[in-house]
Design an enzyme around this catalytic site. Sequence first.
Site, mmCIF file in Angstrom:
data_model
loop_
_atom_site.group_PDB
_atom_site.id
_atom_site.type_symbol
_atom_site.label_atom_id
_atom_site.label_comp_id
_atom_site.label_asym_id
_atom_site.label_seq_id
_atom_site.Cartn_x
_atom_site.Cartn_y
_atom_site.Cartn_z
ATOM 1 N N ASP A 415 33.466 39.746 42.571
ATOM 2 C CA ASP A 415 34.377 39.693 43.964
ATOM 3 C C ASP A 415 33.661 38.886 44.833
ATOM 4 O OD1 ASP A 415 35.983 41.233 45.318
ATOM 5 O OD2 ASP A 415 35.148 43.203 44.595
ATOM 6 N N GLU A 418 34.814 34.428 47.264
ATOM 7 C CA GLU A 418 35.867 33.281 48.760
ATOM 8 C C GLU A 418 34.277 32.676 49.612
ATOM 9 O OE1 GLU A 418 36.723 36.868 48.818
ATOM 10 O OE2 GLU A 418 37.644 36.347 47.161
ATOM 11 N N ASP A 489 43.936 41.721 46.278
ATOM 12 C CA ASP A 489 43.681 43.328 47.072
ATOM 13 C C ASP A 489 45.947 43.494 47.187
ATOM 14 O OD1 ASP A 489 41.725 43.445 46.628
ATOM 15 O OD2 ASP A 489 40.949 43.564 49.090
#
Length: 759
Positions: A415, A418, A489
């Site tokens: 997670d 990025e 999300d």
Amino acid sequence: MRDYGKIKDWSLDLNEITIQFERQKMIVTVLTDEIINVFVPTWSEEHRSKAIEEEDYDRIAERGYSIDVTQGGEDILTVTTAALKVNIGDGGYVDFYDLKGNALSLEYRGERKSRKILNMWDMELLKAEGHDISSYTESAKPVEDVRVVGGNEPIYGLGDKSGLLDKRSYEYEGWNSDDPSAHTEQFRSLYKSIPFLICKKPAGAYGLFYDNTFHTYHDLAKENPEYMVYSADDGNLDLYFIGGGTIPMVIGNYTLLTGRAPLPQLWTLGYHQCRWGYRCAKDIAEVAEKFRELDIPCESVQYDIDYMDGYRVFTWDEANYGFQGELIGELAKKGFKSVINTDPGTKVEEGYFMYEEGKNKYFFRTADDSADYVNAVWPGDANYPDFGRKEVRDWWGEHIAKMMDDKKIMGFWNDMNEPASFNGPLPLDVIGHDGDRKTTHKELHNVYGHFMSKATYDGYKKHSGKRPVVITRACYSGTQKYSAIWTGDNQSLWSHLQMMIPQLCTLGMCGYPIAGVDIGGFGGDTTPELLCRWIEAAAFSTFFRNHSANGTIRQEPWQFGEKVTDIYRKYVKLHYRFLPYIYDLLHEEQENGLPVMRPLVMHYEDDAVTHNLNDEYLVGEKMLVAPVVNPGETIRKVYLPEGTWYSFWTGEKHEGRRYFLEEAPLDHMPIYIKAGSVIPVYEEMSYVGEKPFDRITLLATPEGGSTLHYQDGGEDFSYLKGNYNLYSFSVDTNGELSYEMKNEAETVPQYDMFRVVVV
Ligand code: GLC
């Protein structure tokens, strides 16, 4: 407008044509008859691809190619393969045709004609009110490719971008972004950058893969309907033209180039529950128990960041989550597998083992190389592992192995990669590496998640020899070789339920067959109706997980009463029954690159109704699903494409190429089986591994039909050495079954009972 000057010289070396223009060199390489690379080395002499690795090149090389190069006059060079013709002309133009002479992709030669014109005065006003004016002030980019796209021809691709299947008339960016606000179709970038487009012309489909990890931009005939623009802040123009004629063939070629998702462990395809905010072992155990008690199948209750000690990666909060593997051991007895969230942001803290091991050695460095770069994520101040280096990936992999040993962890959910950062974005000049080569975040940003996934995959595989269970939020083209994905999300919005279908279908078209969204919506509070419709619509997704954010209302089905629980159970059970079909499709994907969830256009290209059909999808070629994705709706307008179809629920027969209405009360999702299909299904189960797979049912239509069915141990790689059963099943028009074994496994028991059910 491209202007490299006249062709001065050219040479052919095997499959590589080097063209020297007056002002620029270009290399055109025929990789296969249908895959052609155009490389303009303005930044580096070599490709530096992250999407295509050595093994990929080797596999492609096995395909072979044919090539013929002729110079027609001074200003044009024609390269012909067994499938395509490429004209390279003065100025640096490259045009692609099929062998019948139909233009597929031509370079746009005029001046760009933007429809966005605004004077300075108005721009200031817009800015003052907080509008984003960046697209009015854009300057020319160092890398650009402008291509003609005719009339209403649809444009697909770009991975996880929000919005519709047909992306024509929208603009997007490739810059992996963690933006928790509600994703709308105006969003330009999400978590993933997959610079691959599929264009559909009457003459056939083709793909364009712009391999570049820098910040990229795609204007898909929005600036002007006559052309689409690809541009980038840096890097080379490294374009793969991908032919094939049909959408499935183009996808097959793209995944031949960038790799295919390996078979997952079978249990990962089952149902998973998660929530950010299960505070302790007791929370997790209670949820797990409840699934068994209510007879809702479930594989894992996943561990979000709460299990860590102060959000320090690779630690365990023993105070709240118990001693090493204790809870996990208990749950494992009931068939639960353990999957944990892992974030790259490593806490800056003297004494913490990850910090001590990594400092001044494994982390990104500040631009002047004077210190490890620090930003902030969940644990507060954090360093970022420099995953582009093999030694850093190996280090990470050792900690993956340790978590597997010490805590019996079976899956890793990558997670915030990025990478996310709470103190503003990472500066572009932060220093990292691509192998041994020093470079900056500007080049590495879009492959941060890719490298983290690779680190996890390699560590897992090396340690256990099993198929790595990796899920990632951020990725690039090619990451499918290492990880499954989820779309980050989303929110509990009807528009996000609607978005799921084009988003997962598009990811499937871009090489990601194992993908899912947070069922019920991550942010915001779901409603009973929305949750029911969501579990129905997602029933055939390959990453099948309900997940919700801290602070929202609890989202397990039983929170909403008996009726919701019953509906929920019905669709989770349905998913499990179809596991053998889903697994067969993933097995076929190894050969054809095609996903499980497919947009109708993939198999009905000539039917214009399918070109931008966003609320239905196919499961393989044999099933069609038409979920209700609007509130209050109990009658569904269904479109069935050409052919005869049967309702899975009632057996009612429908002729396709028409719309009709089907009653769809809250517990009903219309599902259709295509005439002539044979589909393997399992008995009910509470989890994968609960009982032996000793029987199989073949769902058939009155026409009969045949299928190949694949079965293996579902965990390791021995299938690559032939350890699998391959059945060839045929059902005749009387519903009689015959079969033949095409391959017999050494250690996987064959079924001892077969049953045919005619819909
Ligand atoms: C990110 C993830 C989400 C997770 C949360 C806490 O927002 O996308 O899935 O629950 O972080 O770890």
